[in-house]
Enzyme design. Structure first.
Site, PDB file in Angstrom:
ATOM      1  N   GLY A 284      27.358 -18.244 -68.244  1.00 40.19           N
ATOM      2  CA  GLY A 284      28.309 -19.106 -67.531  1.00 40.19           C
ATOM      3  C   GLY A 284      29.101 -18.346 -66.481  1.00 40.19           C
ATOM      4  O   GLY A 284      29.321 -18.830 -65.362  1.00 40.19           O
ATOM      5  N   CYS A 285      29.524 -17.141 -66.837  1.00 39.17           N
ATOM      6  CA  CYS A 285      30.335 -16.339 -65.914  1.00 39.17           C
ATOM      7  C   CYS A 285      29.505 -15.879 -64.719  1.00 39.17           C
ATOM      8  O   CYS A 285      30.007 -15.820 -63.598  1.00 39.17           O
ATOM      9  CB  CYS A 285      30.941 -15.152 -66.645  1.00 39.17           C
ATOM     10  SG  CYS A 285      32.065 -15.669 -67.968  1.00 39.17           S
ATOM     11  N   THR A 286      28.243 -15.567 -64.952  1.00 38.04           N
ATOM     12  CA  THR A 286      27.369 -15.163 -63.858  1.00 38.04           C
ATOM     13  C   THR A 286      27.116 -16.351 -62.927  1.00 38.04           C
ATOM     14  O   THR A 286      27.183 -16.211 -61.701  1.00 38.04           O
ATOM     15  CB  THR A 286      26.031 -14.615 -64.407  1.00 38.04           C
ATOM     16  OG1 THR A 286      26.324 -13.465 -65.219  1.00 38.04           O
ATOM     17  CG2 THR A 286      25.083 -14.244 -63.290  1.00 38.04           C
TER      18      THR A 286
END
Length: 154
Positions: free
Chosen positions: A44-46
């Site tokens: 998700g962060c990527t």
């Protein structure tokens, strides 16, 4: 503590990728997108970071600085930034003080287990240092477009 729309953004000085330091108040004069995310190099962060990366030309046209904040170390930020060619600053908040100031260090729950973690949140700060828009519990899909729309409405 929590940050509200219409209030001044809490200032901070913190280490950033590449070994420098960033003082938020030194960015006054142009809008800032300050986004908090749980951990470098996770799905998700990527996706979120790459979304902001891909929208960099739009943010440049709007004379806006994008800054990512997580509790990862500067060394980890350097690897994440290099791997995905991220053109914006990543702030290391290892002691969690910035997260506490912005109200993004929260209790979470996974399969009934409670733990503390970073609320995926974004703060749109105008050129005077005032918070204009806050998004908590951000869903990554479509979020960058929401931020751009709010910026254009400033």
């Amino acid at each position: 503590m929590s940050v509200e729309e219409g209030k001044k953004a809490p200032d901070f000085t913190a280490p950033v990728d590449g070994g420098g330091k960033l003082k938020l108040s030194e960015l006054r004069g142009k809008p800032v997108v300050l986004y908090f995310y749980p951990k470098d190099d996770t799905p998700g962060c990527t996706t979120e970071a790459c979304g902001f990366r891909d929208a960099t030309p739009d943010f440049k046209k709007l004379k806006t600085t994008v800054i990512g904040v997580s509790k990862d170390s500067v060394a980890r930020h350097d690897k994440f930034k290099a791997k995905y060619k991220l053109p914006f600053t990543l702030v290391s908040d290892e002691d969690g003080k910035i997260c506490e100031k912005y109200g993004t260090w929260i209790e979470k729950s996974l399969y009934g287990r409670k733990y503390m973690g970073i609320d995926r949140a974004t703060f749109l700060i105008d050129k005077t240092g005032t918070v204009r828009k806050v998004w908590h519990k951000v869903k990554v899909a479509g979020h960058v477009d929401e931020v751009k729309a709010a910026l254009q409405a400033l």
